[in-house]
Write an enzyme that holds these catalytic residues in place. Structure first.
Site, PDB file in Angstrom:
ATOM      1  N   ASP A 404      16.388   3.205  22.172  1.00 21.38           N
ATOM      2  CA  ASP A 404      15.212   2.383  21.992  1.00 21.38           C
ATOM      3  C   ASP A 404      14.014   3.326  22.113  1.00 21.38           C
ATOM      4  O   ASP A 404      14.130   4.409  22.666  1.00 21.38           O
ATOM      5  CB  ASP A 404      15.220   1.338  23.113  1.00 21.38           C
ATOM      6  CG  ASP A 404      13.980   0.504  23.093  1.00 21.38           C
ATOM      7  OD1 ASP A 404      13.553   0.134  21.995  1.00 21.38           O
ATOM      8  OD2 ASP A 404      13.445   0.228  24.175  1.00 21.38           O
ATOM      9  N   ARG A 593      -0.416   5.401  18.954  1.00 20.63           N
ATOM     10  CA  ARG A 593      -0.337   4.194  18.147  1.00 20.63           C
ATOM     11  C   ARG A 593      -1.720   3.962  17.582  1.00 20.63           C
ATOM     12  O   ARG A 593      -2.697   3.984  18.329  1.00 20.63           O
ATOM     13  CB  ARG A 593      -0.016   2.980  19.006  1.00 20.63           C
ATOM     14  CG  ARG A 593       1.361   2.893  19.524  1.00 20.63           C
ATOM     15  CD  ARG A 593       1.372   1.866  20.621  1.00 20.63           C
ATOM     16  NE  ARG A 593       2.716   1.681  21.112  1.00 20.63           N
ATOM     17  CZ  ARG A 593       3.427   0.588  20.877  1.00 20.63           C
ATOM     18  NH1 ARG A 593       2.914  -0.419  20.214  1.00 20.63           N
ATOM     19  NH2 ARG A 593       4.639   0.482  21.334  1.00 20.63           N
ATOM     20  N   ASP A 809      15.988  -0.237  27.588  1.00 18.39           N
ATOM     21  CA  ASP A 809      15.523  -0.767  28.863  1.00 18.39           C
ATOM     22  C   ASP A 809      15.174  -2.235  28.793  1.00 18.39           C
ATOM     23  O   ASP A 809      15.064  -2.893  29.802  1.00 18.39           O
ATOM     24  CB  ASP A 809      14.302   0.021  29.346  1.00 18.39           C
ATOM     25  CG  ASP A 809      13.098  -0.229  28.471  1.00 18.39           C
ATOM     26  OD1 ASP A 809      13.296  -0.448  27.262  1.00 18.39           O
ATOM     27  OD2 ASP A 809      11.972  -0.227  28.991  1.00 18.39           O
ATOM     28  N   ASN A 812      15.514  -6.742  24.458  1.00 10.56           N
ATOM     29  CA  ASN A 812      15.790  -6.620  23.032  1.00 10.56           C
ATOM     30  C   ASN A 812      16.829  -5.544  22.747  1.00 10.56           C
ATOM     31  O   ASN A 812      17.303  -5.428  21.629  1.00 10.56           O
ATOM     32  CB  ASN A 812      14.493  -6.337  22.258  1.00 10.56           C
ATOM     33  CG  ASN A 812      13.789  -5.109  22.788  1.00 10.56           C
ATOM     34  OD1 ASN A 812      14.086  -4.640  23.882  1.00 10.56           O
ATOM     35  ND2 ASN A 812      12.883  -4.581  22.015  1.00 10.56           N
ATOM     36  N   ASP A 813      17.194  -4.777  23.763  1.00  8.54           N
ATOM     37  CA  ASP A 813      18.220  -3.759  23.572  1.00  8.54           C
ATOM     38  C   ASP A 813      19.591  -4.246  24.003  1.00  8.54           C
ATOM     39  O   ASP A 813      20.579  -3.558  23.795  1.00  8.54           O
ATOM     40  CB  ASP A 813      17.866  -2.504  24.374  1.00  8.54           C
ATOM     41  CG  ASP A 813      16.477  -2.000  24.059  1.00  8.54           C
ATOM     42  OD1 ASP A 813      16.131  -1.991  22.864  1.00  8.54           O
ATOM     43  OD2 ASP A 813      15.741  -1.644  24.991  1.00  8.54           O
TER      44      ASP A 813
END
Lengths: 1142, 370
Positions: A404, A593, A809, A812-813
């Site tokens: 991730d 970002r 972590d 969603n993983d």
């Protein structure tokens, strides 16, 4: 209206299945009396497997489904039923032990599960029933009940929010235990519901339970005293999920719509399927081979027995008559029982003890991970966590790492770094410094007046365009805020106080942006009854009415707000990552970002139109998402750009080093992230997953839209092009070829995987996989959690079935952690979901390096050696017994005494290999960590493939032959004592057994590269124990034994010089090839690296010693055995002459 | 585990602990101990077998094994052994008639004598063995067909022998003592040896029947029920094994220390042989106090009371005279094996040394420039 057809439910309309209708309040007033309330499941959660009653049969059934257990059960039953050479105790006792221990362990685990279930199911909740508040157990909630939940309490089932104690009809929840996001999310009550829930009379129509946490559509009909029912749309913002916790809100009421196993949480739970390691699969394969050996041995013996018995006088000589029962037995039945007897006699070749030892090795071995202080993280005060010990060795076999990005590679700790307004760059620094001549510090932004307006607009946009909330959980916070307002005039005190302000948002960048704006003087004070308050640089408080929030979604990759300022202007602020808004900002490689901010002024008509469109779309029951999207896209046009921001997400400690080490170890690293491509790409560069010279192959929506053709065609074209580049043109012979990096995004991936035509789909998938396999690293961005799992699954099932590891972590993983062979959870910020579903949990990404390169490598070598050694030692244990059948009339006479048969695997040879498999460091840990390439040595299950297996098997055969025939030649004259007395069959067996025990133990000693005192103790201790046990066992007439077979056999053996000589000779001869091999092999010592340069032996041997050569050597060393035959028959006369000559 | 994901209390890192799978999660929120064992840093000896250490070993092994082997071979060769097959399979054999006319019921013993000549004198103690071939004493049914408690003098086992003795457990309604197939098939040929001196007179050679069984067997493992006195009483109400001609208490009536279960011939027989071709110690010919050899070279006659049929299962019977050395009876195998292994080691040592030497120099020269 169509609604009626759902509600009446009188026909079996196919739509009927897609939605459910729930009645709230008085059902009688419903228009259709004929409706029978559908049965929904209750609110009970069941995760346990057993009950008290079915535990024993179910558990036993499951245990005996394991091939090994079943095999041992069969052997045991055969021993009980058939007259066999060994007693049933020899195999029954270990089996019973294994079964009992496993049952206790599983029972305990299930008891824990029951406890956890009960905790959830018996949790008291408050239900409103006919105006009264009734306390109930959570499991008794029914669909349609109105449930009251208080602050900091977890929702007992999926609820539609009807009423909140907050004035603005919202409530806040955290879904940390659900999806790991610990921020507060706002949920809204159904608009215009009555304040008095007692009189509420409504029906709710919603879709059938489905696992997507973020999707929900439904509508609510509210009936008011014979008025036309009011229809309200329901969306995810009205739905409170079981497992989420109410925050910042005193009390809410909601109606239960999904209960128990139908809640989204339960549906999302993916059963943690039993993961089996590749080693276990190898064991099972070897087991089959040995089973075949066993069966063929038994068949050969049975056949030969009947051939031999066919000769006259052999079957039943006068001195050895059969019992009456034997004579009466049917010939075929007799053949069959003979076959079974041989099976039992040779069954030790598949030892139950290996399973016990492997289990013990895994269980005890996993402690070294939890004990490792290098995994201890002082920040969270925790070390590594091992959730399953079954996969230790798999850590040494990883070929693909799926990681991730956010929170794993990066710290998920956003910081506003710089911004760009109208093309001028501003950088925030603590100390004032210049950059590009237009730098601003935390002082006034710019002196140039015409720019100031744009800057302020930009900062206002940052302050307004978000979904951030100000934390106001405690009174203290409230007071502090007032204080801030009070001190507003004092510019010196303000900034530090403002820094303390707590912001809560769904994404950390939003907080970073708001904080960034605050540093430049624009502070967001909060949202009060749809009004956003901001404090400007001039300490004025400005109010903006929040009209609409156009939520962020990953496809649009932007969000907007429509606000109305005091002056009456309607403004739309938009912030998004869309690179089409703004050309990329320069600092990509630094891993920032970037977000662009744009705005537009909405005229009154424009707004009215947008407002209507939004309202309509929000009410739609069907395709709401698409409709909303369309409106959003329509509104978010014609904006003008204000500027861009850059937010940095710092890399985890040693992330780059770790990734480099993994790549050095031959592991392919794939980054799977939900983040956008640019950010992910820059992170990849920062982690050195992509190097400067890496050629990037991009397969994203953007590249697909280039060229202006249909996406499908373009996809096809690009795939072929990349395939040609990366796969076909790649020179296979050279290692220094071009590095390729591959980038794909979620949308394109789903096109690849779910292509319109079936044939294309599989072809694309193949092309895609082949390209990816030839790339050093792959970046998949914009991935949904399920897509992550899909990718892992695809790679897992690809050719060669590589071992995959997922590390993440967040919640969603979880899907990819569960899907991969090994799932690693990082004890990060995003809750515990990943850790709980993982196989191993580590505090930081950097620990992955040691976990794989050192622990994984060692565990693999240890267990591989353990498995091979076990098969080997049992082969050379049983082979002499098999050979003995040729000399005892195929009568199933055991060569060894029963005590030796039972104790061989349990006592005499079990401890050294267990100690070895726990302590061995054939290369010491530092060297393993420094030379990642060593990991490649054991890749692809290198030590458990057929070649090494064949080697070990041949070694076992060689040793077995040597033991048996060596002693056989000795016994051609059984007068072995100096007093002329002779030895019998038990002496024969004992000599073979002594040679066997010493040889297999010393063989292990030769293999041991790391002799701790434990190894010394156990190896020499085992041998001593064997000697003492044999003395003891043969020294006493045991009253409980039927036959005193070994009485003084061992002592007499030791009194014979010949026996000593033959034992020494055979041990030495057995180990000779090993010693030779050790010399020719790579010196695998801990000082290997230095040794490579200074060691004294031919390098051309050490480089790569081909297995063919090894076989040749074995052949050469088997030669002496055969030559003995020749010599004893042919050469003897020559020898005689020679000796006489002397 | 499913339960853990439903544990509502867990949130934001507050772990309930109950959901811990397996036993490995013991150390939590606590810094792991920094002990050598837990950190896998136990001091360790890390031997590396290299050419440097192994090559000398090869030479040493070679140098030790070859002399041992030669010694063993010489010793084995110095052992005198003489073997006579008296089965009577061939029509010209002395015992042909006895073998052919064998019947279990005959009361008159069949005698035959085999003359033979010793070319060389046998010095020191000479051991007389009988050998059987194709006799499966190691057959499972046979091996287990005995009752060691009965043989150890247990009275209850005497009256009620073990089931393993079937079908040699009872006879004529009485328990068989000693029961079982092994005891039943006790070798009962009588062998006598005569030296024919130069003037043709036959001198019986004294054969000692003590010291042929393992001391522990004779004194501990085998015991007569109720001591060695009055065996007739002790064995009353038992039956003799079916194939025996006389009961167990008549095995050696002359010597109470060698009668009943503790008869040494019986004990020797009861130690089942490892292979279908075997020899068992029968008698010992003590060396004479004078300097004359125990068995001087010359003519001898072996007198056989032929009681033991082997023709039915294609067996062979032999009589073996052998001297014994410190390594036991004659067996060239060990000597040859030692010489072979020793020379292989030596040979390998030389080959490896050559390879090593040759390569090493090349390697060194290649290393110098770099």
């Amino acid at each position: 209206v169509r609604v009626c057809t759902y509600a009446c439910g009188c026909t079996y309309h196919p739509r009927r299945v897609d939605s459910r209708t729930i009645y709230v309040g008085h059902r009688s007033s419903s228009t259709n009396e004929a409706f029978i309330p559908p049965k929904f499941c209750d609110n009970r959660i069941v995760s346990s497997k057993y009950t008290v009653w079915n535990f024993l049969p179910k558990n036993l059934f499951e245990q005996f489904r394991r091939i090994a257990n079943f095999y041992f059960l069969i052997i045991f039953l055969v021993q009980v039923i058939v007259d066999t050479p060994t007693s049933p105790v020899t195999s029954g006792l270990p089996l019973f032990f294994v079964i009992t221990v496993t049952a206790i362990k599983q029972g305990y685990e299930d008891w824990l599960r029951h406890k956890a279930d009960n905790e959830v199911n018996k949790y008291p909740v408050t239900v409103l029933e006919q105006g009264r508040r009734i306390r109930k157990e959570s499991e008794k909630i029914k669909v349609g009940d109105v449930v009251e939940v208080e602050e900091d309490v977890t929702f007992p089932c999926d609820l539609i929010l009807l009423q909140s104690s907050r004035d603005d009809d919202t409530c806040f929840v955290t879904t940390a235990s659900l999806d790991g996001e610990s921020n507060h999310k706002t949920h809204y009550t159904v608009p215009d519901t009555e304040k008095d829930l007692e009189t509420l009379n409504a029906t709710i129509e919603c879709e059938q339970p489905q696992p997507d946490l973020y999707k929900f559509v439904g509508r609510m009909h509210i009936y008011k005293n014979d008025q036309e029912p009011a229809v309200r749309s329901l969306g995810p913002e009205n739905l409170l999920l079981k497992g989420a916790t109410l925050k910042n809100t005193q009390r809410i009421c909601g109606v239960a719509i999904y209960t128990g196993m139908e809640t989204k949480m339960a549906l999302n739970y993916q059963g943690k399927s039993q993961k089996r390691s590749a080693v276990e699969k190898s064991i099972n394969a070897f087991l089959l081979v040995y089973l075949c050996i066993l069966v063929s041995k038994a068949l050969v013996c049975t056949t030969l027995k009947y051939v031999w018995q066919g000769k006259p006088g052999q079957d039943e000589p006068w001195y050895n008559e059969k019992t009456q029962r034997e004579k009466d037995t049917n010939l075929y039945l007799k053949m069959f029982t003979d076959f079974l007897s041989f099976m039992v006699l040779f069954n030790f070749i598949i030892p139950v003890s290996m399973y016990v030892t492997v289990e013990m090795q895994k269980f005890l071995g996993s402690f070294f991970i939890t004990w490792d202080k290098d995994f201890f993280d002082p920040e969270i005060k925790e070390g590594a966590l091992v959730n399953t010990s079954d996969l230790n060795e798999e850590l040494g076999q990883v070929e693909y790492v799926f990681t991730d990005k956010t929170g794993t590679l990066t710290q998920n700790n956003m910081e506003f770094i710089e911004c760009c307004i109208d093309g001028f760059q501003y950088k925030y620094r603590d100390a004032s410094s210049d950059l590009d001549g237009f730098c601003v510090t935390d002082g006034p932004l710019n002196k140039v007046q015409e720019k100031a307006g744009r800057e302020e607009l930009f900062l206002r946009a940052l302050c307004l365009c978000h979904t951030v909330q100000v934390k106001e959980s405690s009174e203290q916070g409230q007071g502090q805020r007032d204080q801030v307002d009070g001190f507003g005039l004092d510019g010196e005190v303000l900034p530090p106080l403002r820094e303390q302000r707590g912001f809560i948002a769904s994404s950390p960048d939003e907080v970073a942006l708001v904080k960034g704006a605050m540093r430049f003087g624009f502070t967001f004070l909060g949202l009060e009854s749809k009004n956003m308050k901001i404090l400007t640089r001039n300490n004025d408080i400005e109010m903006y009415e929040l009209l609409h929030v156009l939520n962020f979604d990953p496809v649009r990759r932007r969000m907007s707000v429509i606000v109305r300022s005091k002056s009456g202007d309607t403004l739309l602020f938009c912030k998004g990552a869309d690179s089409s808004i703004f050309p990329r900002v320069r600092q990509e490689e630094e891993g920032y970002r970037t977000l662009c901010v744009a705005y537009k002024n909405l005229s009154a008509e424009d707004y009215a139109q947008a407002d209507a469109g939004l309202m309509e779309a929000r009410l739609a029951l069907q395709d709401r998402e698409q409709k909303l999207m369309a409106v959003y896209n329509q509104v978010e046009t014609g904006m003008s750009l204000i500027g861009a921001t850059a937010v940095e997400d710092r890399l985890q400690e040693e992330a780059a080093e770790t990734m480099e080490a993994l790549q050095g170890a031959g592991i392919k690293v794939w980054v799977l992230t939900g983040d956008k491509m640019e950010t992910a790409k820059s992170t990849c560069y920062a982690c050195r997953l992509f190097q400067r010279n890496t050629e990037l192959l991009e397969l994203t929506v953007r590249t697909l839209e280039d060229g202006g053709r249909r996406r499908e065609e373009r996809l096809h074209e690009l795939l072929l092009e990349y395939h040609k580049k990366a796969v076909q043109d790649a020179p296979t012979w050279s290692s220094a070829n071009q590095d390729y990096g591959f980038i794909i995004d979620g949308a394109t991936l789903s096109m690849v995987l779910n292509s319109s035509s079936e044939s294309n789909s599989s072809r694309y998938k193949n092309l895609f996989l082949q390209i990816c396999q030839n790339c050093t690293s792959v970046l998949c961005c914009r991935m949904a959690p399920l897509q992550k799992a899909q990718i892992v699954k695809m790679v897992k099932n690809s050719k060669g079935s590589p071992i995959t590891l997922s590390i993440g972590d967040g919640a969603n993983d979880v899907s990819m952690i569960l899907e991969a062979h090994v799932g690693i959870g990082i004890k990060g910020k995003e809750g515990r979901q990943a850790v709980r579903n993982s196989d191993y949990a580590i505090p930081k990404l950097k620990h992955l390096k040691k976990l794989l390169l050192a622990h994984g490598h060692l565990y693999y070598v240890r267990i591989a050696h353990l498995v091979q050694y076990f098969f080997y030692k049992n082969l050379c244990f049983i082979l002499p017994q098999f050979l003995y059948q040729f000399f005892c009339g195929y009568s199933q006479q055991p060569l060894y005494d029963a005590a030796y048969l039972t104790m061989y695997n349990i006592c005499f040879t079990s401890m050294p290999i267990l100690a070895y498999s726990l302590l061995e460091q054939h290369i010491c840990i530092e060297v393993l960590l420094d030379n990642a390439a060593l990991y490649r040595d054991i890749a692809k299950n290198g030590m458990l493939r057929w070649r090494p297996f064949l080697y070990w098997t041949l070694l076992g055969v060689f040793h077995g032959l040597l033991f048996f025939f060596g002693v056989r030649f000795l016994f051609s004259n059984p007068a072995l004592q100096d007093n002329g007395q002779v030895f019998g069959n038990w002496s024969y067996g004992t000599i073979v057994f002594t040679v066997l025990v010493f040889t297999v133990t010393l063989k292990l000693a030769l293999d041991t590269r790391h002799w701790t005192w434990i190894n010394h103790f156990v190896i020499w201790g085992s041998l001593l124990f064997y000697v003492f046990f044999s003395f003891f066992w043969g020294g006493i007439i045991w009253p409980f034994l039927k036959q005193q077979r070994l009485y003084f056999v061992f002592a007499n053996m030791l009194s014979s010089v010949s026996a000593w000589l033959v034992i020494i000779l055979l041990i030495l001869l057995s180990l000779l090839p090993e010693i030779l091999l050790v010399v020719f092999h790579k010196p695998r010592g801990p000082r290997q690296v230095e040794l490579r340069h200074i060691h004294t032996f031919p390098l051309y041997f050490t480089h790569s010693f081909s297995p063919r050569f090894i076989y040749l050597f074995h052949f050469l060393t088997v030669l002496p055995l055969f030559s003995l035959w020749f010599w004893s028959s042919l050469m003897e006369p020559i020898f005689n002459i020679f000796i006489r000559g002397i | 585990m499913m339960a853990s994901s439903y544990n509502a209390k867990e949130e934001d890192g507050h772990h309930s602990g109950a959901s811990n799978n397996g036993g490995a999660g013991v150390v939590k929120s606590k810094k792991p101990d920094n002990t050598a064992f837990k950190q896998q840093r136990l001091p360790a000896w890390q031997p590396i077998l290299t050419a440097g250490t192994v090559l000398p070993a090869f030479f040493v092994i070679g140098l030790i094994f070859i002399p041992i082997g030669i010694g063993l071979y010489v010793t084995s060769n110095n052992i005198k052994e003489y073997e006579i097959d008296y089965t009577g399979a061939d029509i010209n054999d002395a015992c042909y008639n006895c073998a052919k006319n064998f019947s279990w019921n005959s009361t008159t013993p069949c005698l035959c004598s085999v003359p033979f000549t010793l070319e060389q004198p046998f010095e020191s103690n000479v051991f007389m063995y009988y050998g059987l071939s194709n006799f499966y004493q190691n057959h499972r049914r046979y091996v287990k067909s005995r009752d060691d408690s009965q043989l150890n003098g247990d009275r209850s086992a005497l009256k009620n022998p073990s089931k393993e003795c079937e079908p040699y457990r009872t006879s004529e309604g009485k328990p068989i003592a000693p029961c079982g197939a092994i005891a039943n098939s006790l070798f009962n040929d009588t062998l006598e040896l005569y030296h024919i001196d130069s003037n043709g007179t036959r001198n019986a050679i004294p054969l000692v029947k003590k010291g042929i069984a393992w001391w522990t067997d004779k004194h501990v493992k085998f015991r007569n029920p109720g001591g060695n006195s009055n065996l007739t009483v002790a064995f009353q109400d038992t039956s003799k094994p079916v194939n025996w001609r006389k009961p167990v208490f008549d095995l050696d009536p002359s010597d109470p220390e060698n009668n009943g279960f503790i008869n040494e011939d019986f004990i020797v027989w009861m130690r089942t042989a490892a292979l279908p071709t075997f020899r068992k110690l029968y008698r010992i010919i003590q060396k004479k106090p004078s300097t004359t050899p125990t068995l001087p070279s010359g003519k001898y006659v072996l007198e056989i009371t032929y009681n033991y049929p082997v023709r039915s299962f294609d067996g062979r019977k032999r009589m073996i005279l052998s001297t014994i050395s410190w390594m036991g009876g004659k067996n060239p195998f060990l000597g040859i094996a030692y010489i072979t292994v020793g020379s292989i080691c030596f040979f390998l040592g030389v080959v490896l040394l050559i390879i090593h030497h040759k390569y090493d120099t090349r390697n060194n020269s290649a290393d110098i420039p770099s």
